[in-house]
Scaffold this motif. Structure first.
Motif, PDB file in Angstrom:
ATOM      1  N   GLN A   1       0.861  -1.203   0.000  1.00  0.00           N
ATOM      2  CA  GLN A   1       0.000   0.000   0.000  1.00  0.00           C
ATOM      3  C   GLN A   1       0.891   1.245   0.000  1.00  0.00           C
ATOM      4  O   GLN A   1       0.689   2.180   0.793  1.00  0.00           O
ATOM      5  CB  GLN A   1      -0.942  -0.025   1.203  1.00  0.00           C
ATOM      6  N   ALA A   2       1.860   1.202  -0.903  1.00  0.00           N
ATOM      7  CA  ALA A   2       2.874   2.257  -0.919  1.00  0.00           C
ATOM      8  C   ALA A   2       2.449   3.396  -1.832  1.00  0.00           C
ATOM      9  O   ALA A   2       3.046   3.637  -2.867  1.00  0.00           O
ATOM     10  CB  ALA A   2       4.215   1.676  -1.344  1.00  0.00           C
ATOM     11  N   ALA A   3       1.383   4.063  -1.458  1.00  0.00           N
ATOM     12  CA  ALA A   3       0.952   5.259  -2.176  1.00  0.00           C
ATOM     13  C   ALA A   3       0.039   6.050  -1.260  1.00  0.00           C
ATOM     14  O   ALA A   3      -0.672   5.479  -0.434  1.00  0.00           O
ATOM     15  CB  ALA A   3       0.200   4.899  -3.457  1.00  0.00           C
TER      16      ALA A   3
ATOM     17  N   ILE B   1       4.327   7.949  -7.764  1.00  0.00           N
ATOM     18  CA  ILE B   1       4.681   6.531  -7.641  1.00  0.00           C
ATOM     19  C   ILE B   1       5.183   5.908  -8.946  1.00  0.00           C
ATOM     20  O   ILE B   1       6.166   5.149  -8.921  1.00  0.00           O
ATOM     21  CB  ILE B   1       3.502   5.728  -7.037  1.00  0.00           C
TER      22      ILE B   1
ATOM     23  N   PHE C   1       8.798   6.390  -9.125  1.00  0.00           N
ATOM     24  CA  PHE C   1       9.523   5.533  -8.183  1.00  0.00           C
ATOM     25  C   PHE C   1       9.607   4.097  -8.710  1.00  0.00           C
ATOM     26  O   PHE C   1      10.624   3.419  -8.545  1.00  0.00           O
ATOM     27  CB  PHE C   1       8.837   5.546  -6.814  1.00  0.00           C
ATOM     28  N   ILE C   2       8.516   3.637  -9.329  1.00  0.00           N
ATOM     29  CA  ILE C   2       8.526   2.274  -9.861  1.00  0.00           C
ATOM     30  C   ILE C   2       9.591   2.143 -10.943  1.00  0.00           C
ATOM     31  O   ILE C   2      10.317   1.144 -11.009  1.00  0.00           O
ATOM     32  CB  ILE C   2       7.114   1.904 -10.378  1.00  0.00           C
TER      33      ILE C   2
ATOM     34  N   LEU D   1      16.737   6.019  -5.489  1.00  0.00           N
ATOM     35  CA  LEU D   1      15.456   6.722  -5.412  1.00  0.00           C
ATOM     36  C   LEU D   1      15.630   8.227  -5.181  1.00  0.00           C
ATOM     37  O   LEU D   1      14.653   8.977  -5.187  1.00  0.00           O
ATOM     38  CB  LEU D   1      14.593   6.137  -4.286  1.00  0.00           C
TER      39      LEU D   1
ATOM     40  N   GLY E   1       4.911  11.863   1.759  1.00  0.00           N
ATOM     41  CA  GLY E   1       5.668  11.206   2.828  1.00  0.00           C
ATOM     42  C   GLY E   1       5.491   9.709   2.859  1.00  0.00           C
ATOM     43  O   GLY E   1       5.466   9.090   3.924  1.00  0.00           O
ATOM     44  N   THR E   2       5.378   9.093   1.701  1.00  0.00           N
ATOM     45  CA  THR E   2       5.156   7.649   1.616  1.00  0.00           C
ATOM     46  C   THR E   2       6.475   6.877   1.620  1.00  0.00           C
ATOM     47  O   THR E   2       6.494   5.671   1.398  1.00  0.00           O
ATOM     48  CB  THR E   2       4.364   7.337   0.324  1.00  0.00           C
ATOM     49  N   HIS E   3       7.562   7.583   1.895  1.00  0.00           N
ATOM     50  CA  HIS E   3       8.907   7.022   1.673  1.00  0.00           C
ATOM     51  C   HIS E   3       9.147   5.667   2.328  1.00  0.00           C
ATOM     52  O   HIS E   3       9.766   4.795   1.742  1.00  0.00           O
ATOM     53  CB  HIS E   3       9.953   8.012   2.179  1.00  0.00           C
ATOM     54  N   ILE E   4       8.694   5.528   3.559  1.00  0.00           N
ATOM     55  CA  ILE E   4       9.008   4.289   4.284  1.00  0.00           C
ATOM     56  C   ILE E   4       8.342   3.099   3.584  1.00  0.00           C
ATOM     57  O   ILE E   4       8.934   2.025   3.448  1.00  0.00           O
ATOM     58  CB  ILE E   4       8.512   4.408   5.740  1.00  0.00           C
ATOM     59  N   ARG E   5       7.124   3.310   3.122  1.00  0.00           N
ATOM     60  CA  ARG E   5       6.435   2.233   2.406  1.00  0.00           C
ATOM     61  C   ARG E   5       7.099   1.970   1.055  1.00  0.00           C
ATOM     62  O   ARG E   5       7.151   0.827   0.592  1.00  0.00           O
ATOM     63  CB  ARG E   5       4.960   2.593   2.210  1.00  0.00           C
ATOM     64  N   ILE E   6       7.561   3.021   0.426  1.00  0.00           N
ATOM     65  CA  ILE E   6       8.244   2.838  -0.863  1.00  0.00           C
ATOM     66  C   ILE E   6       9.508   1.988  -0.659  1.00  0.00           C
ATOM     67  O   ILE E   6       9.771   1.062  -1.427  1.00  0.00           O
ATOM     68  CB  ILE E   6       8.580   4.214  -1.484  1.00  0.00           C
ATOM     69  N   LEU E   7      10.254   2.286   0.401  1.00  0.00           N
ATOM     70  CA  LEU E   7      11.443   1.482   0.701  1.00  0.00           C
ATOM     71  C   LEU E   7      11.066   0.020   0.895  1.00  0.00           C
ATOM     72  O   LEU E   7      11.704  -0.887   0.362  1.00  0.00           O
ATOM     73  CB  LEU E   7      12.108   1.981   1.990  1.00  0.00           C
ATOM     74  N   ARG E   8       9.994  -0.191   1.665  1.00  0.00           N
ATOM     75  CA  ARG E   8       9.559  -1.578   1.914  1.00  0.00           C
ATOM     76  C   ARG E   8       9.144  -2.245   0.611  1.00  0.00           C
ATOM     77  O   ARG E   8       9.439  -3.414   0.375  1.00  0.00           O
ATOM     78  CB  ARG E   8       8.371  -1.585   2.893  1.00  0.00           C
TER      79      ARG E   8
END
Lengths: 425, 752, 165
Positions: free
Chosen positions: C93-95, C101, C104-105, C127, C135-142
């Motif tokens: 749920q990285a958005a 996004i 980032f992909i 990235l 501020g979705t960065h942490i989810r993007i990293l995951r």
């Protein structure tokens, strides 16, 4: 070109080293000390040392990328190999914690470490020897009050026989003139202050003066333009090709803010210099600008300003011109989106007017990045978007269109070297 | 998003729904009554209904069930990237006993949905969520009632599941069948809704996956920027170079002859170009900018004196809180601490600049926009265009993330002006990056002053807090709220700005701390004159006030010699506040143990608006002594949003709030000289990049089943700022009181 | 006329050859994933792959891309059959608003095709050209870590196959 030069240099060094060896190669060690307590240093002296360290750009070569400040590990690329900046935090084992002030003074003045080994001139003691004892004391106070970090710098990557340090004694015999800076009484005070800083601690010539086969600055071509890390360090004397002559004010603006609207944006190895100078008192930056402007001389503006080929007769647009319209014009044309805060005009950009294409290529390939998240130009690199041939075409187009000067030689190969990071001469 | 050429767009929701509303009675079902405490409806709605539902009680305004069983839910709120579509569908699905996939949600559209004004203030769940919950519960009751009638069984014996009502014997009637005769058509919401027991919830409280993400990560059309209508043309506006600039002249001839150019539009100082293709519009707009000659004059304040400038402006002062407990005067206090806090201008900085599409056809104007309020935008456009209200329709289509009043409304105005100038063809207006950076309303610069003392008992004896601020909402409003309307030959003037009253407050939002303090006096100095254009930015004044007050709490805790968390708990009576503080501290591993050199820990807490979500944040930062560069290393938050409809959505919003606030707090400041805004791109206004992102951000949600939904989206902004400032003070011994805490400022405070 | 290879198909583009790829993708090919963010190459919203390398399409003229293999997020998979990186973004749920996004992909895809087991520092560096404002960065990293795992597993299971097509 490169290999013979290195080998030739090494052989010459070996011969000279053998001669000088018996005379001066051996230096005594200076007794280690226990790291002095931070509180034992006068805070005023520490603060003065901080300003001096910023002027000397010490942090740059003594800090690894993403490493702890002053803990060493920065890879300084030279034509002879890579030398790693050492740990100059007061850690007693891996840093300079066991160095007495006398040992520090000697390193600055003579290029010898505490134990008596000769230091490579990547540590620019040919300049630092001009620093006064008083300023060295302040620098010492500053460094010895930093946070000690236990970190060994990686071993230097140098070919034999350059790993044999006593050879450096011969190099010093030839090229090192020790002794503090002596002011010129005929010059004003700020000129002398500038000269002291520029020739000494700031070691501007280390990059801006060409070096000979043995890696020593060519004194007769002082400030004639050199190199650093794959970038050309432009001439700071009358050989400057800047379309708009530098003045004290424009130098000051460049050193203070990183931008001179008529010349350049501080990029590449110059970016950290400007960043460090941001902590230096205004008077010192003014003094540096005064001295450098004087060295550059009152170059007469060209009788005819360069004639950009912008209004060339109508002909089918070349590929590079099309790329320029789609990729560059957005920001670099007058009235681009940043029309009210536009980047340096390309007709004035020093990078395009220089005899050496590397800075233009570096900027096209790798862009200009915001250092330390402070407001500064942010240009994307085109390394992934454009082929070497396209970058070369574009560089040639920019050169012709904005400077009217002959296209640089061997551009595509130069782009290839810049792309792989293998672009030191 | 579809629009067929030739047929006029639907212009009236009433026409769409058909007919007036009649009251239809139904049996009250046993169940929980009014647990989602509806607030009293204002302005004529039935008392006892949730506010939004009271204002528009026709159930088909909210929920429509077609004869084929298709369920459509209507909300006047908009998706701003906060995940509200998914959460509202969950609410409706729960009460209707269907799966989320059975529901189509229609968001803010003046032609179709209820008027819920702005999607702002973290109120979507509190307002629309509560309204839909109640509307759905009433629809459920009606469906059961209709089935009971058909099946000849008491409603109590029927079960409702999978979009059907089922009798004990097995007979089943689908929702579509039940309402085919129009059983919902005229039903009106009534007070006293019976809600589904919380214990029976299967959808609310689940981390249902966001319905919009698959399209967004695979290139599906998702944003107003992706709207492509037949015959659409592209427009760019050439903005004045500075707020006070006047267009002296422009020779448009050459631009009009450029390839693809449909036309240049000039109206006073308003200048734009429309072209067949987007790149043609961009290149033409550059040429037009080049041809335009502007008269500029310095009209902006000196950035270096901005806080003195603000303090020197005429202020309207309100004592918003004054509490004096007898016998515990300041005399009981020890040394008096005083501090001044400052916050520079900051921008929303949505990654996608504002965009809108307008179509003027058959005398009707349709605008597709990502603004926060379609009904308010319509009202402003009606005034600007001089069209009757029923000839203007505004349809919300999602844009890039919205954190308040950015350029979206203005882009809507651009689209309307240019659609009127080029009728019959949809006109897409896309702002360029520099348009957004320069012209979006900024979050206001602010100043606050706190003074206080600690009593002999170790608690706060007294606190005085004053805040100086411009307005925090200059939204439409009238046409004067639309920036493009200022530049027209017949310009519209902005309405005089007004403060947002307590308890929500604007500049004084969260200026009253939730802490129990025997003597406290809080003053709001509202500054009507705006040196720069400002409006709502996520959290409004709460960001600055919580930063100030939480910083000052640490200063007082230090004076008292008490651990900051313990000191906060000592002054918190509200058990839910205590719970988030305790949980955040516990999960963070809060202690007094020494951290590595250069590291510091800090804590911040607030209940947003003192009436929405409770949020506590603990952080660890690392400060580079030599450069002052500060990095947020990790953050742990606890948040109580009442009944958690979608806990993962709450976590996502709160994680985002923490990181965004960290970026504001450490880096962000809009720049200007005496004439122009100078921070025009991401180099002039840098924001957090990936190398500065924390190692971890953990958000713990405290669920409160059965209690009202509490707004979440803005709750972390203030506590994060306070926590970071406190951690920097812990790491360096230096207290920084001016936002942002840039490396230069931190380094200057540390000294050598 | 310029011939562009996008997502495995050749397209004849009738546009000014200086037109940045972004506008051709969006307006001529009706692809949505690459987004206009700044038009200055500063934010990464417009990123696509050219021969596997991330490029900012808002300042890359189509004339420079003839003969290059361009892939957009649409070429990595659709909503019904997402590619491994897209699936990882859905699973995490990285958005939030999701506007950044796709960029980032692309950065993640380019990284993982070259570096199947990136370190955390390598992911952050890769990235860095992309901005996210929500501020979705942490989810993007995951999500990137999850995608790396998934792609390695799929390569291990199908050694001949090309990761992420």
């Amino acid at each position: 070109m490169r290999i013979p030069r290195i080998v030739g240099g090494a052989v010459a060094l070996a011969v000279l080293g053998a001669a000088g060896f018996t005379a001066i190669a051996w230096r005594s060690g200076i007794e280690p000390i226990d790291p002095p307590a931070s509180a034992s240093f006068d805070p005023v002296q520490v603060a003065e040392g901080a300003r001096l360290a910023a002027i000397g750009n010490c942090m740059q070569c003594h800090t690894a990328p993403d490493g702890k400040p002053f803990a060493g590990g920065y890879p300084l690329k030279t034509p002879f190999g890579t030398i790693f900046g050492t740990n100059i935090t007061p850690d007693p084992e891996t840093g300079i914690g066991s160095w007495s002030e006398a040992a520090f003074q000697r390193a600055m003045a003579e290029g010898v470490d505490r134990a008596g080994s000769h230091l490579y001139p990547g540590f620019p003691y040919d300049h630092f020897t001009k620093v006064t004892e008083r300023d060295n004391r302040a620098l010492y106070a500053f460094l010895m009050t930093r946070e000690p970090v236990a970190a060994d710098a990686p071993p230097n990557q140098l070919p034999w026989p350059l790993t044999f340090r006593p050879l450096l004694a011969g190099w010093k015999l030839l090229f090192l003139e020790t002794g503090e800076f002596r002011p010129d009484p005929s010059k004003p005070e700020d000129w002398n202050r500038g000269a002291y800083l520029v020739e000494g601690l700031s070691h501007c010539g280390a990059c801006h003066t060409p070096r000979n086969a043995l890696g020593a600055e060519e004194k007769d071509k002082s400030f004639g333009g050199g190199e650093s890390d794959g970038w050309h360090a432009p001439a700071l004397n009358q050989a400057s090709t800047a379309p708009v002559p530098w003045t004290k004010d424009s130098l000051y603006s460049y050193l203070r803010t990183g931008v001179s609207a008529d010349h350049a944006v501080a990029s590449g190895p110059m970016a950290p210099v400007v960043r460090n100078l941001s902590r230096v008192p205004d008077t010192d930056v003014q003094a540096i600008a005064t001295y450098v402007a004087d060295r550059m001389g009152a170059r007469e503006a060209p009788a005819d300003p360069p004639t950009p080929a912008a209004e060339a007769p109508r002909q089918p647009e070349g590929r590079a011109a099309t790329i320029y319209r789609g990729a560059c014009a957005t920001c670099h044309d007058a009235n681009g989106p940043l029309q009210f805060a536009s980047p340096v005009g390309l007709d004035r950009a020093t990078s395009l007017a220089q005899p050496d294409p590397r800075n233009a290529i570096q900027v096209i390939l790798h862009g200009v990045e915001t250092p330390d998240a402070k407001a500064a130009p942010l240009m994307p690199g085109f390394a992934n978007a454009l082929t070497n041939a396209q970058v070369a075409d574009l560089a040639a187009y920019l050169r012709t269109r904005f400077t009217g000067q002959p296209v640089w030689d061997d551009l595509e190969a130069e782009v290839g070297r810049a792309r792989t990071g293998d672009s030191s001469e | 998003m579809k629009h067929s050429k030739g047929s006029p767009p639907e212009l009236s929701r009433r026409a769409f729904l058909g007919g007036g509303a009649l009251l239809v009675g139904f049996t009250l079902m046993p169940g929980r009554l009014l647990a989602q405490a509806p607030r009293e409806a204002k302005g004529g709605g039935d008392v006892g209904l949730p506010k939004a539902l009271g204002a528009d009680p026709a159930l088909e305004s909210w929920i429509r069930i077609d004869a084929d069983g298709a369920i459509t839910v209507f909300t006047g709120k908009a998706e701003l990237g906060q995940g509200i579509r998914t959460a509202l569908i969950q609410v409706a699905a729960e009460e209707l006993s269907v799966t989320p996939a059975d529901i189509t949600l229609v968001t803010a559209d003046t032609g179709r949905t209820p008027n819920e004004s702005f999607t702002a203030g973290s109120q979507s769940m509190q307002e629309s969520g509560t309204a839909i919950l109640h509307a759905a519960a009433q629809v459920r009751a009606i469906l059961l009632g209709l089935a009971a009638e058909r099946l000849g069984l008491p409603a109590e014996r029927l079960t409702i599941a999978n979009a059907a009502v089922t009798a004990p014997g097995g007979g089943s009637l689908g929702f579509g069948e039940l309402v085919a005769d129009g059983g919902l058509r005229e039903a009106t919401a009534r007070p006293g809704t019976a809600l589904k027991p919380v214990a029976d919830y299967t959808v609310i409280g689940q981390g249902v996956r966001r319905i919009d993400i698959p399209a967004k990560v695979t290139g599906g059309p998702a944003y107003v920027q992706d709207l492509r209508l037949p015959g659409m043309v592209h427009a760019r506006v050439v903005r004045p170079p500075s707020p006070s600039a006047r267009l002296r002249g422009v020779d448009t001839g050459e631009v009009e002859r450029m390839p693809g150019v449909v036309g240049v539009h000039r109206d006073g100082d308003y200048l734009a170009v429309v072209a067949e293709r987007e790149w043609q519009a961009i290149t033409a707009s550059r040429a037009l900018a080049s041809a335009a000659v502007w008269d500029e004059r310095p009209s902006l304040p000196d950035e270096n004196d901005i806080f003195d400038t603000l303090l020197g402006l005429r202020s309207e002062d309100t004592v918003i809180h004054d509490r004096r407990l007898a016998g515990t005067g300041a005399a009981g206090g020890g040394r008096r601490l005083s501090a001044e806090f400052r916050r520079g201008y900051q921008i929303h900085g949505s990654i996608g600049p504002s965009c809108a599409v307008g179509l003027f056809e058959d005398g009707g104007m349709t605008v597709w926009s990502h603004a926060q309020g379609m009904f308010p935008l319509r009202a402003a456009l009606v005034e600007m265009l001089g069209l009757p209200e029923d000839r203007v329709r505004c349809i919300h289509v999602e844009g890039s993330g919205c954190y308040g009043h950015n350029g979206a409304d203005d882009a809507g105005a651009d689209a309307a002006l240019l659609a009127r100038a080029f009728p019959g063809r949809p006109v897409r207006v896309q702002w360029m990056r520099e348009d957004e950076h320069a012209w979006e309303p900024f979050g206001p610069a602010m100043v606050s002053r706190a003074s206080g003392s600690v009593g002999r008992d170790g608690g706060i004896a007294d606190l005085t807090y004053e805040v100086w601020s411009n307005a925090h909402s200059t939204r439409p409003g009238g046409a004067g709220a639309l920036m493009p309307a200022w530049h027209l030959a017949q310009p519209f003037e902005p309405d005089p700005p007004k403060p947002i009253p307590q308890p929500a407050g604007g500049g004084d939002r969260n200026a009253i701390p939730l802490y129990a303090i025997p003597n406290a006096r809080i003053v709001h100095h509202f500054l009507p004159e705006m040196p720069l254009r400002v409006s709502a930015l996520r959290g409004l004044g709460a960001y600055m006030n919580v930063f100030s007050l939480e910083s000052f709490m640490d200063e007082l805790a230090r004076e008292a010699g008490t651990d900051p968390v313990e000191f906060r708990l000592r002054h918190l009576d509200d058990p839910r506040a205590r719970d988030v503080v305790t949980l955040a501290a516990e999960r963070f591993g809060w202690s007094a143990a020494r951290l590595p050199s250069g590291h510091g820990r800090g804590f911040g807490f607030a209940r947003y608006k003192n009436l929405a979500a409770y949020c506590a944040v603990a952080v660890e930062v690392m400060v580079a002594r030599e450069t002052g560069a500060t990095r947020l290393l990790r953050a742990v938050a606890a948040i109580d949003s009442g009944q958690a409809v979608n806990p993962d959505g709450i976590r996502n919003q709160t994680e985002g709030g923490i990181i965004q606030s960290a970026s504001w707090t450490l880096m962000e400041r809009a720049r200007f000289d005496r004439t122009r805004v100078t921070s025009l791109d991401w180099s002039g206004y840098p924001i957090l990049r990936f190398d500065q992102v924390p190692e971890s951000v953990d958000v713990h949600v405290i669920d409160r089943p059965g209690s009202p939904f509490l707004g979440t989206g803005e709750a972390a902004q203030g506590p994060t700022a306070g926590a970071i400032a406190n951690a920097v003070a812990d790491a360096t011994g230096a207290r920084l009181r001016e936002l942002p805490l840039t490396s230069d400022r931190v380094k200057a405070a540390i000294g050598v | 006329m310029i011939t562009l290879s996008v997502n495995g198909r050749d397209h004849q583009i009738d546009a000014d050859p200086a037109t940045p790829l972004l506008y051709v993708l969006r307006d001529d090919l009706h692809l949505n994933a690459a987004k206009f963010g700044c038009g200055l190459g500063q934010c990464g919203s417009c990123m696509v792959l050219a021969d596997g390398l991330p490029v900012v399409s808002c300042v890359t003229p189509v004339v420079a891309l003839e003969g290059r293999r361009i892939r957009t997020v649409e070429g990595l998979g659709g909503a019904d059959d997402p590619g491994p990186v897209q699936r990882a973004f859905i699973d995490e749920q990285a958005a939030q608003c999701g506007y950044c996004i796709p960029g980032f992909i692309i950065s993640a895809q380019a990284l993982l095709e070259r570096t199947p087991s990136p370190s955390d520092a390598e992911i952050r560096t890769a990235l860095k050209p992309n901005l996210c404002r929500c501020g979705t960065h942490i989810r993007i990293l995951r999500a990137v870590r999850r995608a790396a795992d998934a792609m390695r597993t799929s390569v291990a299971a199908n050694p001949g196959g090309e990761g992420g097509q």
